[in-house]
Design an enzyme around this catalytic site. Structure first.
Site, PDB file in Angstrom:
ATOM      1  N   ASP A   9     -16.297 -62.324   6.034  1.00 11.11           N
ATOM      2  CA  ASP A   9     -16.524 -63.135   4.838  1.00 11.11           C
ATOM      3  C   ASP A   9     -18.043 -63.231   4.689  1.00 11.11           C
ATOM      4  O   ASP A   9     -18.701 -63.946   5.444  1.00 11.11           O
ATOM      5  CB  ASP A   9     -15.889 -64.520   5.042  1.00 11.11           C
ATOM      6  CG  ASP A   9     -16.253 -65.508   3.927  1.00 11.11           C
ATOM      7  OD1 ASP A   9     -16.881 -65.089   2.937  1.00 11.11           O
ATOM      8  OD2 ASP A   9     -15.899 -66.694   4.053  1.00 11.11           O
ATOM      9  N   LYS A  70     -26.595 -63.824  -1.842  1.00 11.79           N
ATOM     10  CA  LYS A  70     -25.387 -63.328  -2.511  1.00 11.79           C
ATOM     11  C   LYS A  70     -25.446 -63.551  -4.025  1.00 11.79           C
ATOM     12  O   LYS A  70     -24.859 -62.793  -4.790  1.00 11.79           O
ATOM     13  CB  LYS A  70     -24.177 -64.049  -1.915  1.00 11.79           C
ATOM     14  CG  LYS A  70     -22.846 -63.557  -2.400  1.00 11.79           C
ATOM     15  CD  LYS A  70     -21.760 -64.159  -1.567  1.00 11.79           C
ATOM     16  CE  LYS A  70     -20.391 -63.909  -2.118  1.00 11.79           C
ATOM     17  NZ  LYS A  70     -19.377 -64.558  -1.286  1.00 11.79           N
ATOM     18  N   GLU A 147     -11.955 -62.670  -2.295  1.00 13.69           N
ATOM     19  CA  GLU A 147     -11.908 -63.836  -1.391  1.00 13.69           C
ATOM     20  C   GLU A 147     -10.622 -64.666  -1.557  1.00 13.69           C
ATOM     21  O   GLU A 147      -9.965 -64.977  -0.550  1.00 13.69           O
ATOM     22  CB  GLU A 147     -13.140 -64.718  -1.605  1.00 13.69           C
ATOM     23  CG  GLU A 147     -14.381 -64.091  -1.001  1.00 13.69           C
ATOM     24  CD  GLU A 147     -15.680 -64.673  -1.529  1.00 13.69           C
ATOM     25  OE1 GLU A 147     -15.660 -65.705  -2.209  1.00 13.69           O
ATOM     26  OE2 GLU A 147     -16.732 -64.073  -1.239  1.00 13.69           O
ATOM     27  N   ASP A 169     -11.234 -71.821  -4.999  1.00 15.12           N
ATOM     28  CA  ASP A 169     -12.235 -71.458  -3.982  1.00 15.12           C
ATOM     29  C   ASP A 169     -13.632 -71.765  -4.511  1.00 15.12           C
ATOM     30  O   ASP A 169     -14.165 -71.039  -5.346  1.00 15.12           O
ATOM     31  CB  ASP A 169     -12.072 -69.958  -3.675  1.00 15.12           C
ATOM     32  CG  ASP A 169     -13.061 -69.458  -2.638  1.00 15.12           C
ATOM     33  OD1 ASP A 169     -13.929 -70.235  -2.210  1.00 15.12           O
ATOM     34  OD2 ASP A 169     -12.969 -68.277  -2.255  1.00 15.12           O
TER      35      ASP A 169
END
Ligand code: AMP
Length: 584
Positions: A9, A70, A147, A169
């Site tokens: 992850d 990211k 994800e 999420d």
């Protein structure tokens, strides 16, 4: 022995690496913690530091430390780190390399393959950038996995009952929501929505702005003018934000935030919640869109699953409870669930026995540009969808276009990602030219095929129907020379001290075992055929045809239940042939 493939992850704030051991996901400890901050720095001697060590110097040496890279993945930029400049891919590769080293130390064997997760709403460029980062870290990225899908897989793996759930999420930098059905251990994503620039970092920013305003009023000093002070504020207020999840108010005190004054601030949880409400409403819009796409009402959702650190904010749970009428849950640690799901998928690809199978979708529409004939005398360039969003993967779809004028000898084929009608509302992910078309009057048919693989990566083929003249291009940021890969390899190797493999990234869809990928593909086809069959059943077709469709759908359901993929492929073929004759 099965190949070792790890699940990673790669988060905005934190990253984790997990493997499957004795059939169960296990998260590997990095320096004594399962969670490693996604932070990269250079120490005063210029040595690379990653994780908690880098985060520790964030306030003291902001110019030599990078957090939340990211959020920049897929952008053609260089970020400064000390006296050097790096691409987001290179910075991310340092994070991945650190995880790889930790895994190798713990397991005592080399790690060369990984499944890496990305937000479902990452576009093509962001996915490619993630794949390149893995490659620079010396990892063959065998799958890019969404994800929320990973979270659903980890959850589905421990489930025996069939359920429809909403996976919400909210991480440090990105938000995703997916509607997922777990049926006979097949985890099927029905719809996904999200925002790749919305997460806990934005809540921190809200508090930073609040503190800056408050300080300005009290002391007539603008703290936002100094980068180092802003970093300091961010660190202190992120900590305060997390404490607000457990306490109704907090007092923040930071000595000498400027040369003369201390920062002294009381923040009430109610005020904070009010400040972030606008951001949370955006997430709820995405929830509604994904439910609309999945054609579900709130009362058809059995469970709301929370994933990502920012879902610990109490108002998130409260709002979801109010709007969905369900008590959201953290059944598995929300910080680790995505890595665990990635490890499960990695195990499946490596051929380990596991009862979950995954059917994923594309959350974006893929289209090509063309001239619209329905805008009066002045044709307008519009995007014509070829693969609609929420189509199961892998998929291959074609549409027919035509040349615009007589003797047109070439066409430019563009591929876009996004839901807009006009090209500038979408993301251009690539283009190419097909030359040498036959000299014929306008209207020469050109077939454009889009094939999207399990990683959500696109191959485009344009074929002149009359001659078979064709050109195929895999839409790849590397083909556009966005990043000099050889140079990037040298940059990364110089700091990690380990040579990255010189071979180009292998096709991320290549699997060590054909079976799981084959099962996923056959399942996706079955799902698509079932939908088409059911659509026909709702129409006025003969009783005989309806019976045949029902019988083939039944056969297909039985094959899925028994996990007999060969039999499923046969019923797929039969249903496909039948639909071919019955559909308009
Ligand atoms: P993730 O990307 O899933 O690791 O989530 C990281 C984000 O969750 C960061 O913005 C953190 O500040 C935030 N976070 C972590 N713990 C909490 C907490 N207890 N309350 C609110 N936000 C949190």
């Amino acid at each position: 022995m099965n190949d070792l493939i790890v699940g990673i992850d790669l988060g905005t704030t934190n990253s984790e690496l997990a493997i499957i051991q004795d059939g169960q996901p296990r998260v590997i400890q990095v320096n004594g913690s399962p969670i490693m901050p996604s932070c990269v720095g250079l120490d005063p001697s210029g040595k690379l530091i990653v994780g908690q060590t880098a985060k520790n110097q964030l306030v003291a040496a902001p110019e030599s430390t990078i957090l939340s890279i990211k959020r920049r993945m897929g952008e053609t930029i260089k970020v400064p780190l000390g006296d050097k400049q790096f691409s987001p891919e290179e910075i991310s590769s340092f994070i991945l390399h650190e995880l790889k080293l930790a895994g190798e130390r713990e397991l005592g064997q080399p790690i060369s393959k990984a499944v890496i997760t990305v937000p479902a709403f990452f576009n093509e460029r962001q996915r490619k950038a993630t794949q390149v980062a893995g490659e620079l870290a010396g990892l063959e990225v065998v799958r890019i996995l969404n994800e929320p899908t990973a979270a659903a897989l980890a959850y589905g793996a421990s489930q025996t009952v069939d359920e429809t759930m909403l996976v919400y999420d909210l991480g440090g930098g990105t938000f995703d929501v997916s509607v997922v059905v777990v049926e006979q251990s097949v985890v099927e994503v029905k719809a996904s929505h999200g925002d790749t620039h919305l997460g806990g970092d934005d809540f921190d920013q809200v508090l930073v702005d609040f503190a800056v305003r408050d300080f300005q009023q009290r002391h007539k000093v603008d703290l936002s003018l100094d980068t180092k002070t802003l970093r300091r504020l961010k660190v202190v207020l992120e900590h305060a934000k997390c404490r607000l999840s457990d306490e109704p108010y907090i007092n923040v005190r930071e000595e000498y935030i400027d040369s003369q004054h201390h920062l002294e601030l009381e923040i009430m949880r109610d005020d904070y919640e009010h400040l972030i409400l606008g951001l949370l409403e955006k997430t709820l819009d995405c929830v509604h869109k994904s439910m609309e796409d999945a054609k579900l009402l709130p009362n058809q959702i059995d469970k709301v699953m929370l994933v990502g650190g920012a879902t610990r904010t109490p108002v998130v749970r409260r709002l979801l409870q109010e709007r969905m009428g369900l008590d959201p849950r953290f059944e598995i640690n929300p910080d680790l669930i995505v890595a665990m799901g990635a490890a499960i998928q990695a195990g499946i690809i490596a051929g380990q026995k596991h009862h979950s199978i995954l059917v994923d979708i594309t959350p974006h529409t893929f289209s090509t540009s063309c001239l619209s004939s329905s805008h009066g005398d002045w044709p307008q360039v519009i995007c014509a969808p070829i693969i609609p969003r929420n189509t199961p993967l892998p998929t291959s779809k074609s549409e027919l276009f035509a040349t615009h004028y007589d003797n047109q000898s070439e066409v430019v084929v563009e591929a876009y990602q996004g839901e807009g009608l006009l090209p500038d509302q979408n993301v251009l992910i690539g283009d190419f030219r097909v030359e040498g078309l036959a000299k014929v009057p306008a209207g020469n048919p050109i077939v454009v095929n889009f094939a999207l693989d399990l990683n959500g990566m696109l191959k485009v083929t344009a074929t002149e129907k009359s001659t078979g003249l064709a050109k195929t291009v895999t839409m790849d940021i590397r083909s556009k020379n966005v990043l000099d890969l050889e140079q990037a390899r040298r940059n990364v190797a110089a700091l990690t001290g380990e040579p990255s493999p010189a071979t180009p990234a292998s096709n991320a869809s290549s699997n060590t075992t054909a079976d799981p990928a084959q099962a996923e593909a056959v399942l996706a086809t079955a799902k698509n055929l079932r939908q088409r069959g059911e659509a026909l059943l709702a129409k006025n077709i003969s009783a005989e045809d309806a019976n045949e469709i029902r019988s083939l759908i039944h056969q297909s359901t039985e094959s899925i239940k028994n996990r007999t993929w060969d039999a499923l492929a046969i019923s797929n073929q039969a249903l496909s042939d039948l639909l071919f004759y019955l559909e308009d």
